[in-house]
Write an enzyme that holds these catalytic residues in place. Sequence first.
Site, PDB file in Angstrom:
ATOM      1  N   GLU A 146       0.792  -1.227   0.000  1.00 28.71           N
ATOM      2  CA  GLU A 146       0.000   0.000   0.000  1.00 28.71           C
ATOM      3  C   GLU A 146       0.822   1.275   0.000  1.00 28.71           C
ATOM      4  OE1 GLU A 146      -0.288  -2.506   2.189  1.00 28.71           O
ATOM      5  OE2 GLU A 146      -2.245  -2.500   3.155  1.00 28.71           O
ATOM      6  N   ASP A 155      -2.075  -5.118   3.544  1.00 29.91           N
ATOM      7  CA  ASP A 155      -2.198  -5.440   4.971  1.00 29.91           C
ATOM      8  C   ASP A 155      -3.073  -6.675   5.205  1.00 29.91           C
ATOM      9  OD1 ASP A 155      -0.585  -3.361   5.719  1.00 29.91           O
ATOM     10  OD2 ASP A 155      -2.197  -2.016   6.304  1.00 29.91           O
ATOM     11  N   ASP A 213      -5.824  -7.784   6.598  1.00 27.88           N
ATOM     12  CA  ASP A 213      -7.165  -7.626   7.154  1.00 27.88           C
ATOM     13  C   ASP A 213      -8.163  -7.483   6.001  1.00 27.88           C
ATOM     14  OD1 ASP A 213      -6.668  -5.087   6.201  1.00 27.88           O
ATOM     15  OD2 ASP A 213      -6.670  -4.105   8.156  1.00 27.88           O
ATOM     16  N   GLU A 251      -9.672  -4.862   4.706  1.00 32.67           N
ATOM     17  CA  GLU A 251      -9.333  -3.788   3.762  1.00 32.67           C
ATOM     18  C   GLU A 251      -8.160  -4.198   2.884  1.00 32.67           C
ATOM     19  OE1 GLU A 251     -10.916  -0.891   3.099  1.00 32.67           O
ATOM     20  OE2 GLU A 251     -12.443  -1.591   4.498  1.00 32.67           O
ATOM     21  N   TYR A 293       1.283  -5.849  13.444  1.00 25.52           N
ATOM     22  CA  TYR A 293       0.136  -5.156  12.835  1.00 25.52           C
ATOM     23  C   TYR A 293      -0.766  -4.558  13.910  1.00 25.52           C
ATOM     24  CZ  TYR A 293      -3.452  -4.108   9.408  1.00 25.52           C
ATOM     25  OH  TYR A 293      -4.337  -3.453   8.597  1.00 25.52           O
ATOM     26  N   ARG A 295      -3.930  -3.212  13.724  1.00 27.74           N
ATOM     27  CA  ARG A 295      -5.400  -3.307  13.706  1.00 27.74           C
ATOM     28  C   ARG A 295      -5.776  -4.732  14.071  1.00 27.74           C
ATOM     29  NH1 ARG A 295      -4.262   0.078   9.367  1.00 27.74           N
ATOM     30  NH2 ARG A 295      -5.007   2.213   9.697  1.00 27.74           N
TER      31      ARG A 295
END
Length: 691
Positions: free
Chosen positions: A9, A82, A84, A86, A299, A301
Amino acid sequence: MADSLVIVESPAKAKTIGKYLGRKYIVKASMGHVRDLPKSQLGVDTENGFQPKYITIRGKGDVLKELRDAKKKVKRVYLAADPDREGEAIAYHLAHSLNMEVDEECRVVFNEITKQAVKEAFKHPRRIDLDLVQAQQARRILDRLVGYKISPVLWKKVKKGLSAGRVQSVAVKLIIDREKEIRNFQPEEYWTVTAVLDAEGETFEAKFHGYGKKKKELKNEAEVKELLAAIKGKRFVVDEVNRSERRRNPAPPFITSSLQQEAARKLNFRAVKTMAVAQQLYEGVNLGKKEGSVGLITYMRTDSTRISETARQQARDYIQGQYGESYVPARSRAHNKKSGAQDAHEGIRPTSILRTPAEMKPHLSRDQYRLYKLIWERFLASQMSPAVLDQISADIRVGEALFRATGSKVKFPGFMKMYIEGNDDGNKEENKFLPALEKGQLLKRKSIHPKQHFTQPPPRYTEARLVKTLEEKGIGRPSTYAPTLSTIQKRGYVMLEERRFVPSELGEIVISLMEEFFPEILDVEFTVQMEESLDYIEEGKVDWVQILERFYEKFQKRLEVAEAEMKEVEIRDEVSDEVCEKCGSPMVYKFGRYGKFLACSGFPDCRNAKPILKTTGVTCPGCKQGEIVERKSKKQRTFYGCNRYPECEFVSWDKPVPRPCPRCNSLMVEKKRKKGTMIQCTHCDYQEEKN
């Protein structure tokens, strides 16, 4: 020559990963999402299975061209967004934009950006998890339906620019409900009576507990006078002494919500800032020529406190080496999975406990260092032995009245040597000693202090307390807390006053209308069930279209009723005492992105606007004419300056005190210290504790 393309990202993440993978890999950044629903329209076909209409995000054309050109030069593409929902969605949309097969084994995930974790992840690429993608898509469409369907109704009936949302509207309702509690609160009087006693030269305090063996609340002055008359001239005698040992376990490693709460309490970080700084620590920080860019934390989140066995063992070895065997618990502490947690990732921890905050400090910004230190200390403490506290309580008789004294002291600090969790009230733990007391011992009365109190209303929400409440109620997920808090302020529904949320009139009007016409959106239980449904989609247990159909059928009917029956609301501006210096019209209070401000009532003919300045009552020491007022910087940090600016440029980050220094008559300010707030002279070395 490179034979693989890796897409992440951000440039920072690309730099760190590129260093680990070597020359055979080209690592590029997508700069976040590349496709999304269009802003100009709903972008969801509600008549045909809620199919989304995705478009390339404006400004991402050049990024995609660069990625397509790079793809032509390699044999294989890896998508390393990432780990997750998203991140999975970003990978899915990248695969679509680059004409890749969705069932290719192109997806690479890692919980930490370290050489070992990255290299291991590239040995086990997998297919894009379509269940995870569909869970993200369902959430995105659900939020789009709520936002894009309710918002136009609010624009028509209230004012333009308003919005509604599943999580944001519930958060605003929580703040408003708390404000109603405060408004309706009726304070009740109560009294405490404290005796200062002497036991063979050692003084301590005991508080009135009751009569005989029954607890008694002192509700008014008459009851206090009755007590004082009953104990007048009588001896204080130790009736009973109880001693016990209590073990206290450390807090678990951080999850997203607890990190945001603790950073707010201890560092005064807003939730958005906490996540931004944590992202930097996760993606990689340059540690110099020897190590280069390194990810310092796992990470950020996550809602799981689970920790890998490797990390636990590394922590145990470090604790034994630094503090000794007694600080290492008998069993490695794994920490249980929290109810409702996804458990996809570990808790937030340093990628290596050997990278101490002191060693990292030269390579980090002030904010990065402070947050890293918090994470490092919390994790290490979570793996240390429990603290052992000696507790003592003594019942002291004086006639029929019973007074009680309590004390505790740390027998063995354990994890407390490293870290103690904060609390929302800012109370600090202190050792409270009692002298050695024995049953039947006579005590000298030194003084008696009756004190009147009144019960207090529940406190307004701080960011930390609101995040904690949202988490406890199961509203939202780790990735939603920070953006939710940001959105409700941008919309003007709530404001932060002295770091606590206060609802605006606009917020109360909008929530009142939604309670009447869209009660499910504000219902906590409904919101929690919807979050669980999204989790079931992720786990492949339910079909995402069925979830949306079930929601939309009832929601559509609500919309039709709201369109027909919701009455228009006129929000009148509150007129201030100030007059516009440009045209002479009255100034009115308005709500903007950063809270309340003053604007000319002659708008749009006169566009004069200015901030509302809080006065301090302190004469400016710079010009001796103006008054020091409270102001806000562009980053919403409070500072103090002269109200005659720009004629006088005096500024101070510290809050001025409305009395001069008793030694030199200069300005005094409040200085925050670890042990409390000090009042300090800006000219000489005079200082005193703030009462």
